[in-house]
Design an enzyme around this catalytic site. Structure first.
Site, PDB file in Angstrom:
ATOM      1  CG  ASP A  89      18.077  24.214 -13.006  1.00  0.00           C
ATOM      2  OD1 ASP A  89      16.814  24.078 -12.783  1.00  0.00           O
ATOM      3  OD2 ASP A  89      18.854  23.365 -12.515  1.00  0.00           O
TER       4      ASP A  89
HETATM    5  N1  URA Z   1      18.757  19.521 -15.936  1.00  0.00           N
HETATM    6  C1  URA Z   1      19.337  20.327 -14.853  1.00  0.00           C
HETATM    7  O1  URA Z   1      19.733  20.056 -13.842  1.00  0.00           O
HETATM    8  N2  URA Z   1      18.804  21.593 -15.085  1.00  0.00           N
HETATM    9  C2  URA Z   1      18.263  22.357 -16.064  1.00  0.00           C
HETATM   10  O2  URA Z   1      17.979  23.527 -16.037  1.00  0.00           O
HETATM   11  C3  URA Z   1      17.926  21.196 -17.178  1.00  0.00           C
HETATM   12  C4  URA Z   1      18.101  20.179 -17.060  1.00  0.00           C
END
Ligand code: URA
Length: 242
Positions: free
Chosen positions: A103
């Protein structure tokens, strides 16, 4: 392969820099000064030096990046900075892409490569490649929540996650989560389902790779040969078991 292309693929010099270096007598092929930038060389068999240093041919490029906050893990984006924007211009000319997604506000280990086959094998949901994340949460994670991680958490869309591990540290509002799959926003949604909230998330390992703490956020390095060999081995073993 042309010598100037070889030097540019190895991210040593651009094609025009290569031409100039050849003219200045700074490039040697098998011990002899190269006569022309467009001479044909065998990237696997010939030995090339550029300004006195051996040039190692990498068929594929493998980069470990310490992803900072606020960049997206995409190859290009109209509005946002991408992980590829953190690489030098020479590397941005290659067909590199991030192997998997984090993310925008998740930090840490990102593998960037141009080896599509390897990425496909490592990311295939069948292959359960291990990923570890350091997290902090709004509230302490309860022991019974940790048990639900082991069994499977039902997400907002009804999907039941594969068994995952959670190791609690401090007062239980931080720790390490190990996943063997990668659904969209998976960890945030797992914690949401437990009535909790992620406040910090950093990937600390992916397959055999561990985040290199000497890299500041936004910095990158090539994988070492040992890391690369092991990664290729893992991808192949996984592919055989597919
Ligand atoms: N889980 C999440 O919620 N975000 C990420 O970036 C990776 C794993």
């Amino acid at each position: 392969m042309r010598l100037d292309r070889f030097l540019s693929e190895c991210a040593v010099a651009s094609r025009s820099e290569s031409k100039k270096a050849v003219r200045r007598g700074e490039v040697f092929v098998n011990g002899l000064a190269a006569k022309a930038a467009d001479m044909a060389i065998d990237p696997e068999g010939d030995s090339v030096t550029y300004r006195g240093s051996a040039v190692i041919y990498r068929r594929y490029t493998y980069i470990m990046l310490n992803k900072p906050d606020g960049v997206v893990s995409a190859t290009d984006d109209k509005r946002e900075r991408t992980v590829l924007d953190l690489l030098p211009a020479e590397l941005r000319k290659k067909e590199l892409f991030p192997c998997g997604r984090l993310d925008k506000n998740t930090l840490g280990l990102m593998l960037i490569t141009d080896n599509g086959e390897l990425a496909h094998k490592l990311l295939s949901p069948k292959n359960h490649v291990e990923k570890k994340y350091r997290f902090r949460s709004k509230f302490p994670v309860k022991e019974e929540d940790a048990e639900r991680f082991r069994v499977g958490v039902t997400l907002d869309d009804g999907y039941v996650t594969k068994p995952a591990e959670i190791e609690l540290l401090g007062d239980g509002d931080e720790g390490i989560i190990t996943l063997h799959e990668g659904k969209y926003h998976q960890i945030k949604r797992m914690l949401d389902s437990l009535g909790n909230k992620i406040t910090y998330l950093e990937r600390v390992s992916f397959a055999n790779l561990t985040l290199d703490r000497s890299l500041e956020r936004g910095e990158w390095r090539y994988l070492t040969d040992a890391e690369k060999d092991e990664l290729e081995k893992i991808a192949d073993i996984k592919a055989v078991s597919e």
